[in-house]
Design a protein around this motif. Structure first.
Motif, PDB file in Angstrom:
ATOM      1  N   UNK A 448      32.013   5.959  13.327  1.00 13.23           N
ATOM      2  CA  UNK A 448      31.808   4.960  12.263  1.00 13.23           C
ATOM      3  C   UNK A 448      30.450   4.281  12.380  1.00 13.23           C
ATOM      4  N   UNK A 449      29.401   4.989  12.022  1.00 16.04           N
ATOM      5  CA  UNK A 449      28.086   4.354  12.114  1.00 16.04           C
ATOM      6  C   UNK A 449      27.083   4.994  11.164  1.00 16.04           C
ATOM      7  N   UNK A 450      26.090   4.219  10.795  1.00 16.77           N
ATOM      8  CA  UNK A 450      24.992   4.716   9.975  1.00 16.77           C
ATOM      9  C   UNK A 450      25.339   4.826   8.500  1.00 16.77           C
ATOM     10  N   UNK A 451      24.646   5.756   7.829  1.00 17.86           N
ATOM     11  CA  UNK A 451      24.813   5.941   6.380  1.00 17.86           C
ATOM     12  C   UNK A 451      25.852   7.027   6.164  1.00 17.86           C
ATOM     13  N   UNK A 452      26.973   6.667   5.607  1.00 19.03           N
ATOM     14  CA  UNK A 452      28.064   7.639   5.446  1.00 19.03           C
ATOM     15  C   UNK A 452      28.298   7.933   3.971  1.00 19.03           C
ATOM     16  N   UNK A 453      28.728   9.170   3.710  1.00 19.55           N
ATOM     17  CA  UNK A 453      29.135   9.555   2.358  1.00 19.55           C
ATOM     18  C   UNK A 453      30.563  10.089   2.452  1.00 19.55           C
ATOM     19  N   UNK A 464      31.885  22.423   0.190  1.00 24.04           N
ATOM     20  CA  UNK A 464      30.917  21.879   1.161  1.00 24.04           C
ATOM     21  C   UNK A 464      29.491  22.279   0.752  1.00 24.04           C
ATOM     22  N   UNK A 465      29.344  23.531   0.334  1.00 22.43           N
ATOM     23  CA  UNK A 465      28.031  24.038  -0.087  1.00 22.43           C
ATOM     24  C   UNK A 465      27.499  23.258  -1.279  1.00 22.43           C
ATOM     25  N   UNK A 466      28.395  22.971  -2.251  1.00 27.36           N
ATOM     26  CA  UNK A 466      27.952  22.261  -3.466  1.00 27.36           C
ATOM     27  C   UNK A 466      27.447  20.853  -3.121  1.00 27.36           C
ATOM     28  N   UNK A 467      28.192  20.179  -2.258  1.00 28.46           N
ATOM     29  CA  UNK A 467      27.776  18.814  -1.859  1.00 28.46           C
ATOM     30  C   UNK A 467      26.445  18.892  -1.101  1.00 28.46           C
ATOM     31  N   UNK A 468      26.343  19.879  -0.207  1.00 23.11           N
ATOM     32  CA  UNK A 468      25.114  20.062   0.570  1.00 23.11           C
ATOM     33  C   UNK A 468      23.914  20.323  -0.342  1.00 23.11           C
ATOM     34  N   UNK A 469      24.131  21.120  -1.391  1.00 25.52           N
ATOM     35  CA  UNK A 469      23.033  21.419  -2.321  1.00 25.52           C
ATOM     36  C   UNK A 469      22.512  20.160  -3.001  1.00 25.52           C
ATOM     37  N   UNK A 470      23.466  19.309  -3.451  1.00 24.07           N
ATOM     38  CA  UNK A 470      23.047  18.073  -4.144  1.00 24.07           C
ATOM     39  C   UNK A 470      22.205  17.220  -3.186  1.00 24.07           C
ATOM     40  N   UNK A 471      22.687  17.086  -1.962  1.00 23.30           N
ATOM     41  CA  UNK A 471      21.953  16.252  -1.000  1.00 23.30           C
ATOM     42  C   UNK A 471      20.579  16.851  -0.724  1.00 23.30           C
ATOM     43  N   UNK A 472      20.547  18.179  -0.557  1.00 23.00           N
ATOM     44  CA  UNK A 472      19.286  18.876  -0.293  1.00 23.00           C
ATOM     45  C   UNK A 472      18.300  18.644  -1.437  1.00 23.00           C
ATOM     46  N   UNK A 473      18.813  18.766  -2.652  1.00 26.15           N
ATOM     47  CA  UNK A 473      17.945  18.603  -3.827  1.00 26.15           C
ATOM     48  C   UNK A 473      17.350  17.190  -3.879  1.00 26.15           C
ATOM     49  N   UNK A 474      18.068  16.228  -3.287  1.00 26.17           N
ATOM     50  CA  UNK A 474      17.551  14.840  -3.272  1.00 26.17           C
ATOM     51  C   UNK A 474      16.854  14.504  -1.951  1.00 26.17           C
ATOM     52  N   UNK A 476      17.949  14.585   1.059  1.00 31.34           N
ATOM     53  CA  UNK A 476      18.743  13.798   2.017  1.00 31.34           C
ATOM     54  C   UNK A 476      19.309  14.751   3.077  1.00 31.34           C
ATOM     55  N   UNK A 477      18.950  14.514   4.324  1.00 26.77           N
ATOM     56  CA  UNK A 477      19.395  15.392   5.405  1.00 26.77           C
ATOM     57  C   UNK A 477      20.780  14.984   5.922  1.00 26.77           C
ATOM     58  N   UNK A 478      21.630  15.968   6.177  1.00 26.04           N
ATOM     59  CA  UNK A 478      22.962  15.681   6.719  1.00 26.04           C
ATOM     60  C   UNK A 478      22.874  15.707   8.245  1.00 26.04           C
ATOM     61  N   UNK A 479      23.307  14.603   8.869  1.00 25.72           N
ATOM     62  CA  UNK A 479      23.287  14.561  10.339  1.00 25.72           C
ATOM     63  C   UNK A 479      24.553  15.185  10.912  1.00 25.72           C
ATOM     64  N   UNK A 480      25.706  14.751  10.428  1.00 25.42           N
ATOM     65  CA  UNK A 480      26.976  15.342  10.877  1.00 25.42           C
ATOM     66  C   UNK A 480      27.900  15.420   9.669  1.00 25.42           C
ATOM     67  N   UNK A 498      24.451  10.651   7.071  1.00 28.22           N
ATOM     68  CA  UNK A 498      23.165  11.048   6.494  1.00 28.22           C
ATOM     69  C   UNK A 498      22.011  10.365   7.205  1.00 28.22           C
ATOM     70  N   UNK A 499      20.860  10.992   7.118  1.00 27.39           N
ATOM     71  CA  UNK A 499      19.705  10.412   7.806  1.00 27.39           C
ATOM     72  C   UNK A 499      19.073   9.258   7.042  1.00 27.39           C
ATOM     73  N   UNK A 500      19.430   9.128   5.762  1.00 28.78           N
ATOM     74  CA  UNK A 500      18.915   7.955   5.030  1.00 28.78           C
ATOM     75  C   UNK A 500      19.972   7.492   4.025  1.00 28.78           C
ATOM     76  N   UNK A 501      19.883   6.247   3.590  1.00 24.03           N
ATOM     77  CA  UNK A 501      20.927   5.765   2.673  1.00 24.03           C
ATOM     78  C   UNK A 501      20.855   6.457   1.316  1.00 24.03           C
ATOM     79  N   UNK A 502      21.996   6.592   0.698  1.00 23.87           N
ATOM     80  CA  UNK A 502      22.061   7.208  -0.640  1.00 23.87           C
ATOM     81  C   UNK A 502      21.743   6.178  -1.700  1.00 23.87           C
ATOM     82  N   UNK A 503      21.155   6.653  -2.821  1.00 24.79           N
ATOM     83  CA  UNK A 503      21.039   5.770  -3.979  1.00 24.79           C
ATOM     84  C   UNK A 503      22.408   5.707  -4.638  1.00 24.79           C
ATOM     85  N   UNK A 504      22.790   4.519  -5.084  1.00 28.42           N
ATOM     86  CA  UNK A 504      24.106   4.332  -5.712  1.00 28.42           C
ATOM     87  C   UNK A 504      24.279   5.296  -6.898  1.00 28.42           C
TER      88      UNK A 504
END
Ligand SMILES: NC(=O)C1=CN([C@@H]2O[C@H](COP(=O)(O)OP(=O)(O)OC[C@H]3O[C@@H](n4cnc5c(N)ncnc54)[C@H](O)[C@@H]3O)[C@@H](O)[C@H]2O)C=CC1
Ligand SMILES: O=C(O)CCC(=O)C(=O)O
Length: 524
Positions: A448-453, A464-474, A476-480, A498-504
């Motif tokens: 329970x820490x950091x920027x979570x989605x 999982x791939x679809x979510x990863x693609x959206x993050x990649x396109x923006x 945003x790197x996935x940490x775990x 995530x390595x950085x916070x998401x835009x709402x």
């Protein structure tokens, strides 16, 4: 850098540990002399002169702790401090002996008329017949309030050969027997005693305890002492009983209003007074200053305090044991509050395994503070969390269970909101850290820490791939990433860190993928 305001006179030697710290700046000034910079202070150290009122607390938004170098905190609005999330500590033991000795000095002076004789001799008189006193030996001493000071007075009284009768509604028979005193009712103490001394705090119950009604129950010729708090002996009633000769004399260190100024009590030759000197010895002042200095230092370093008035008291050993759970609970509260961003009525925390044997009150308060902080503008901490929850109509409770969910320890949280009940389980694994092992009914395992989605979706190939693609396109790197599902092909969740916070506004993009019911951004 922490700033401490010391607004009443205090032993320099006692404050020395604070001066040694390079992280601390001490300002020794009256509140009125630093009005313009009150907002800067993290801690306030007082004796009894400074009145810590709601108004003062409002002018000190940065204040975290008030240290009272002494016992009585009646000059501090503790409820207001609690509302403001300010810890109040005192130094309960440091001046016990001095005050007991002062009481005894006053008692001897009263019955032997030492102050009167002193004034007489200083006036160049030599009138031995005017100052015939009484012995303490063999007299019945009534002690009302048998705490630290009351019991020290009793020891000295026994050494003087006095018979000691004690009234304290919270005193156990065992403790009384151990100290060789007789436990009585208040009426018995009033009826039996030649001398009565009060050693209670000033509370609703003790205010005016020795008033007209009870003074009428005392022996004619009784001596009275008050070295506790003004008002326990009602001054108006005392005047009346001095005037009619029922009370033989009184020794007073404390008064309803201090400083005393011109008061009718002063016109009685058989009333002896001191200006609230019970704790005024070099030793007591060193003790109390050192005690609060050490506690404030500990507190500012993030360590536990041991003599708090508005926090559960914890020893260092206990604090060390609960620290990990305290942090886990706070994170669980923060997560739950964001996930359940709707009004809630009830929060239940259930402890299982090793954590259930610890001081859970503190852990629950930490969870509650984490839950409430995103919802209220003011600071919420362990001090005011319970009060704020109550103000907002949120009830909370603790339960204990044997179900550890397969872990050595488990904290389960249930939050009851309108039309939704949310559950979460967390555990602390030494060397591995805090883990959330159940979230909204799904078994999972994430830190329970950091920027979570958080994504809730249908369990289908490719999600999982679809979510990863959206993050990649923006960018945003996935940490775990952790997944959980109730059954194959049913409802499932993903928790990504995530390595950085998401835009709402990115959240809607996930919903647009299809087969995703909820996307939430969580920040711990
Ligand atoms: N004159 C001075 O300079 C000083 C005065 N004090 C005052 O002395 C008083 C006693 O201090 P401590 O012994 O350290 O406190 P304490 O908390 O150790 O003892 C107070 C005792 O009063 C008892 N009590 C509470 N309500 C009662 C009631 N309705 N009837 C009878 N007993 C009751 C409690 O059970 C407790 O045993 C306090 O008011 C404190 O502020 C303390 C230090 C210095
Ligand atoms: O600071 C002082 O001298 C007053 C002490 C006192 O009354 C207390 O500790 O309750």
């Amino acid at each position: 850098m922490f700033r401490i305001l010391v607004s009443d006179s205090m032993s320099e030697e006692g404050l020395a540990p604070l001066r040694k710290s390079e992280q601390i700046e001490i300002v020794q000034k009256k509140v009125t002399e630093v009005e313009h910079r009150l907002h800067e202070f993290d801690a306030l150290l007082v004796r009894s002169a400074t009145k810590v009122t709601e108004e003062l607390l409002e002018k000190m938004p940065n204040l975290k702790i008030v240290g009272r170098a002494g016992v009585g905190v009646d000059n501090i609005d503790v409820d207001a401090a609690t509302r403001h999330g300010v810890v109040v500590i005192n130094a309960p033991n440091g001046n016990t002996i001095s005050t007991a000795e002062h009481t005894f000095a006053m008692m001897a002076a009263l019955v032997r008329r030492i102050p009167q004789a002193h004034i007489s001799v200083k006036s160049r008189e030599w009138n031995r017949n005017a100052f015939v006193g009484n012995e303490l030996y063999g007299k019945h001493l009534g002690i009302i309030g048998f705490g630290r000071i009351g019991s020290e007075v009793a020891k000295r009284a026994r050494a003087f050969g006095m018979k000691v009768h004690v009234y304290d509604p919270f005193l156990t028979k065992e403790r009384a027997e151990k100290l060789g005193v007789t436990v009585c009712t208040l009426d018995e103490v009033l009826a039996l005693s030649d001398i009565i001394t009060v050693h209670t705090p000033l509370t609703k119950e003790t205010k005016g305890l020795l008033g007209e009604k009870n003074l009428a129950k005392t022996k004619k010729g009784v001596y009275l002492l008050n070295c506790a708090r003004g008002g326990i002996i009602d001054e108006k009633a005392l005047l009346q009983f001095l005037e009619n000769g029922h009370v033989a004399g009184a020794a007073l260190d404390v008064f309803e209003k201090e400083p005393l100024g011109d008061h009718p009590l002063l016109s009685f030759d058989n009333v002896i007074v001191t200006p609230h000197l019970g704790a005024s010895t070099v030793e007591a002042q060193l003790n109390v200053a050192a005690q609060v200095a050490e506690e404030v230092l500990q507190f500012l370093e993030g360590k536990p305090v041991t003599s708090s008035i508005n926090l559960p008291t914890l020893s260092k050993e206990v604090y060390a044991k609960i620290q990990s759970f305290y942090t886990l609970a706070k994170k669980m509260g923060i997560l739950a509050s964001q996930f359940m961003n709707i009004p809630v009525q009830e929060i239940t925390v259930t402890y299982a395994g090793t954590v259930a044997d610890l001081e859970t009150t503190y852990i629950t308060r930490s969870l509650l503070a984490g839950f409430l902080q995103p919802r209220v503008a003011s600071t919420v901490n362990e001090v005011n969390a319970a009060m704020i929850a109550k103000e907002r109509g949120i009830t909370f409770g603790e339960k204990f269970s044997d179900d550890t969910y397969g872990y050595a320890n488990c904290i389960s949280l249930t939050v009851y909101g309108e039309n939704k009940v949310f559950t979460m389980k967390g555990t602390h694994i030494p060397t591995y850290g805090d883990r959330i092992v159940q979230f909204d009914g799904f078994s999972i395992d994430f830190a329970p820490e950091g920027h979570l989605l958080y994504i809730q979706h249908h369990d289908k190939p490719g999600m999982i791939g679809k979510v990863g693609n959206v993050l990649g396109a923006h960018d945003v790197n996935i940490a775990t990433m952790q997944v959980g599902r109730q059954k194959a092909g049913g409802k499932a969740i993903m928790m990504l860190s995530l390595d950085k916070p998401l835009d709402e506004d990115m959240l809607q993009t996930f919903i647009n993928i299809g087969d995703i019911e909820t996307a939430k951004k969580l920040e711990v």
